[in-house]
Design a protein around this motif. Structure first.
Motif, PDB file in Angstrom:
ATOM      1  N   ALA A  14      62.129  55.264  51.101  1.00  0.00           N
ATOM      2  CA  ALA A  14      61.090  54.631  51.903  1.00  0.00           C
ATOM      3  C   ALA A  14      61.679  53.480  52.711  1.00  0.00           C
ATOM      4  O   ALA A  14      61.305  53.258  53.874  1.00  0.00           O
ATOM      5  N   VAL A  15      62.614  52.760  52.105  1.00  0.00           N
ATOM      6  CA  VAL A  15      63.294  51.676  52.820  1.00  0.00           C
ATOM      7  C   VAL A  15      64.145  52.237  53.956  1.00  0.00           C
ATOM      8  O   VAL A  15      64.164  51.702  55.072  1.00  0.00           O
ATOM      9  N   LEU A  16      64.850  53.337  53.676  1.00  0.00           N
ATOM     10  CA  LEU A  16      65.672  53.961  54.712  1.00  0.00           C
ATOM     11  C   LEU A  16      64.822  54.438  55.886  1.00  0.00           C
ATOM     12  O   LEU A  16      65.262  54.420  57.038  1.00  0.00           O
ATOM     13  N   ARG A  17      63.603  54.880  55.589  1.00  0.00           N
ATOM     14  CA  ARG A  17      62.697  55.300  56.661  1.00  0.00           C
ATOM     15  C   ARG A  17      62.406  54.141  57.611  1.00  0.00           C
ATOM     16  O   ARG A  17      62.451  54.294  58.838  1.00  0.00           O
ATOM     17  N   LEU A  18      62.115  52.987  57.051  1.00  0.00           N
ATOM     18  CA  LEU A  18      61.860  51.809  57.871  1.00  0.00           C
ATOM     19  C   LEU A  18      63.112  51.376  58.627  1.00  0.00           C
ATOM     20  O   LEU A  18      63.060  50.996  59.801  1.00  0.00           O
ATOM     21  N   PHE A  19      64.251  51.454  57.940  1.00  0.00           N
ATOM     22  CA  PHE A  19      65.531  51.079  58.550  1.00  0.00           C
ATOM     23  C   PHE A  19      65.814  51.956  59.762  1.00  0.00           C
ATOM     24  O   PHE A  19      66.251  51.475  60.814  1.00  0.00           O
ATOM     25  N   ASP A  20      65.545  53.266  59.637  1.00  0.00           N
ATOM     26  CA  ASP A  20      65.764  54.207  60.735  1.00  0.00           C
ATOM     27  C   ASP A  20      64.915  53.829  61.947  1.00  0.00           C
ATOM     28  O   ASP A  20      65.365  53.899  63.085  1.00  0.00           O
ATOM     29  N   ARG A  21      63.679  53.418  61.691  1.00  0.00           N
ATOM     30  CA  ARG A  21      62.771  53.066  62.786  1.00  0.00           C
ATOM     31  C   ARG A  21      63.193  51.792  63.500  1.00  0.00           C
ATOM     32  O   ARG A  21      62.971  51.640  64.707  1.00  0.00           O
TER      33      ARG A  21
END
Length: 258
Positions: free
Chosen positions: A233-240
């Motif tokens: 979930a953190v990586l998802r935000l990081f990608d954005r």
């Protein structure tokens, strides 16, 4: 949703796979009827015996959901025989671009698009329509944390799961006022036979039984979206948040050695 409720009917597609089988075993209990669907009849039969020893009643159906009209017809037949309370659409395929290819094979793209998006979306729509009529029921769609990222070596997989993610979100909004719930599950790497065949590193890998238990928790709590494990979930935000040039370089660096 309580797996011990009288006459609870649970449908699991992809039950002959690692995650689908784990879901069936998790929910197997007295007072539960499991409708287990999958392509491998031998594995389904073995799974059924395990579930029956735990007190569940079980019916089996061997089919390939790539035949979408037949799969939808079978779903309606299943629901007419006894209303489905919880439908877990766990069928799916994972694959990446062949090491010798510059672009993914068109056949692979078509197959993953059907199995990972078109078929479960069509079946979920059919199931949702019937649940809306009786104003109850819950649907679970298994996406992937890969849907959050434009993976150049797995365009078909990440793209098909991204499509399912958006569809799940839209379906949930469309049916929630009618008493029907939709949960999207976006897991990272799962230690299944199919998952182990895909090359490359698999950080934070989860066991199928752990994922099944977390899915059941998400269903019980009525969650719209469950991402597991939490670092994804953190990586998802990081990608954005990353600027596109940096994101592009990072995604290209993730390709497995060929």
């Amino acid at each position: 949703m309580n797996s011990g409720s009288p006459q609870l009917k649970i449908l699991v597609t992809g039950a002959s796979g690692g995650l689908g089988g784990a879901l069936a075993r998790h929910y197997a209990a007295s007072g539960v009827h499991l409708a287990l669907w999958g392509r491998n009849l031998r594995r389904l039969t073995e799974l059924a015996e395990t579930c029956r020893t735990r007190g569940a009643t079980v019916t089996l159906r061997s089919l390939d959901i790539a035949d979408i009209p037949a799969a939808v017809a079978a779903l309606i037949e299943e629901d007419e025989a006894r209303s489905v309370d919880l439908a877990l659409f766990a069928s799916g395929l994972g694959d990446i671009r062949a090491a010798t290819d510059k672009v993914e094979d068109p056949g692979l793209v078509a197959r993953l698009s059907v199995i990972n998006f078109a078929a479960p979306a069509a079946m979920a729509a059919a199931m949702a329509a019937r649940m809306v009529d009786r104003k109850s029921g819950r649907i679970v769609l298994i996406g992937s944390a890969a849907a959050f990222h434009a993976l150049p070596f797995a365009a078909a997989y990440s793209g098909s799961k991204a499509g399912l993610t958006r569809f799940s979100e839209a379906l949930r909004l469309g049916v929630r006022e009618h008493g029907v719930g939709v949960t999207l599950v976006s897991p990272g790497f799962i230690d299944t036979a199919a998952g182990r065949q895909v090359p490359g590193p698999k950080p934070l890998m989860l066991q199928p039984e752990e994922v099944a238990a977390r899915i059941a928790q998400a269903v019980e709590r009525g969650k719209a979206h469950a991402v597991m494990p939490w670092p994804f979930a953190v990586l998802r935000l990081f990608d954005r948040l990353l600027p596109r040039p940096m994101r592009d370089r990072l995604l290209l660096s993730l390709a497995p050695p060929g």
